[in-house]
Design an enzyme around this catalytic site. Structure first.
Site, PDB file in Angstrom:
ATOM      1  N   HIS A  14      31.978  38.783  40.477  1.00 19.49           N
ATOM      2  CA  HIS A  14      32.635  37.968  41.504  1.00 19.49           C
ATOM      3  C   HIS A  14      33.933  38.615  41.960  1.00 19.49           C
ATOM      4  CE1 HIS A  14      35.384  35.269  38.733  1.00 19.49           C
ATOM      5  NE2 HIS A  14      35.476  36.544  38.434  1.00 19.49           N
ATOM      6  N   CYS A  33      41.587  40.182  39.857  1.00 21.72           N
ATOM      7  CA  CYS A  33      40.375  39.436  40.234  1.00 21.72           C
ATOM      8  C   CYS A  33      40.130  39.470  41.734  1.00 21.72           C
ATOM      9  CB  CYS A  33      40.466  37.998  39.746  1.00 21.72           C
ATOM     10  SG  CYS A  33      40.368  37.891  37.962  1.00 21.72           S
ATOM     11  N   HIS A  39      34.193  42.487  40.105  1.00 19.18           N
ATOM     12  CA  HIS A  39      34.254  42.784  38.669  1.00 19.18           C
ATOM     13  C   HIS A  39      33.338  41.785  37.986  1.00 19.18           C
ATOM     14  CE1 HIS A  39      37.110  39.513  39.197  1.00 19.18           C
ATOM     15  NE2 HIS A  39      36.828  39.179  37.957  1.00 19.18           N
ATOM     16  N   HIS A  41      31.747  39.464  34.478  1.00 20.40           N
ATOM     17  CA  HIS A  41      32.026  38.740  33.234  1.00 20.40           C
ATOM     18  C   HIS A  41      30.711  38.454  32.529  1.00 20.40           C
ATOM     19  CE1 HIS A  41      36.225  37.832  34.165  1.00 20.40           C
ATOM     20  NE2 HIS A  41      35.839  37.526  35.391  1.00 20.40           N
ATOM     21  N   ASP A  79      22.288  34.962  36.895  1.00 18.96           N
ATOM     22  CA  ASP A  79      22.322  36.101  35.979  1.00 18.96           C
ATOM     23  C   ASP A  79      22.141  37.420  36.741  1.00 18.96           C
ATOM     24  OD1 ASP A  79      22.552  37.343  33.483  1.00 18.96           O
ATOM     25  OD2 ASP A  79      20.371  37.372  33.209  1.00 18.96           O
ATOM     26  N   HIS A  80      23.044  38.356  36.492  1.00 16.80           N
ATOM     27  CA  HIS A  80      23.062  39.652  37.176  1.00 16.80           C
ATOM     28  C   HIS A  80      23.138  39.502  38.691  1.00 16.80           C
ATOM     29  CE1 HIS A  80      22.102  40.914  33.144  1.00 16.80           C
ATOM     30  NE2 HIS A  80      22.421  42.133  33.491  1.00 16.80           N
ATOM     31  N   GLU A 126      34.406  32.007  30.536  1.00 18.86           N
ATOM     32  CA  GLU A 126      34.395  33.213  31.360  1.00 18.86           C
ATOM     33  C   GLU A 126      34.726  34.441  30.512  1.00 18.86           C
ATOM     34  OE1 GLU A 126      36.162  34.008  35.740  1.00 18.86           O
ATOM     35  OE2 GLU A 126      37.659  33.843  34.159  1.00 18.86           O
TER      36      GLU A 126
HETATM   37 NI    NI Z   1      36.910  37.305  37.130  1.00 16.92          NI
END
Ligand code: NI
Length: 136
Positions: A14, A33, A39, A41, A79-80, A126
């Site tokens: 995100h 961010c 990037h 998580h 997911d992914h 997160e």
């Molecule tokens: Ni983040």
């Protein structure tokens, strides 16, 4: 009332930014961010359900059913994925953990209610240090 929970994991990318702000303003508030190359998580999602014990099974809700609901309705979509671009229910929203937790609630609550129990809490971790809890 008894509470049960199921834990699932997913990885997603995100970017946090406000399109109405300048780049400087976004960097000042969101820091790393706001990176325009995104990037990722490794998220942990914990879904807590409450209800009474079914006298026929001894369960509040069959955890296999809960697992399948979470996997199909939420995990398969995030997911992914890139939360800013790929996920229909996140379109036009901030890709923050708070917003994600609210959206997960909206999706999961009706499906869980069909099993005669109630969604109690969405906990979304997160990082090992940062987490969000939503109670509807
Ligand atoms: Ni983040």
């Amino acid at each position: 009332m008894i509470y049960i929970e199921r834990k699932e994991r997913f990885s997603a990318a995100h970017q946090l930014y406000n399109p109405n702000w300048s780049e400087e303003q976004n960097d000042a508030v969101f820091g790393k961010c706001a990176n325009k190359n995104f990037h990722g998580h490794n998220f942990t999602l914990i879904v807590t359900v409450k209800g009474e014990i079914d006298p026929d099974t001894g369960f509040v809700m069959n955890l296999v059913d809960l697992k399948k609901i979470i996997q199909k309705e939420v995990i398969a979509k995030v997911d992914h994925a890139n939360l800013n671009h790929d996920v229909d229910f996140m379109r036009g929203k901030f890709a923050s953990t708070e917003v994600l937790a609210e959206e997960f609630w909206k999706i999961l609550a009706p499906s869980i209610a069909k099993h005669g129990c109630e969604l109690h809490r969405i906990r979304l971790e997160e990082t090992i240090n940062n987490a969000v809890e939503y109670f509807g």
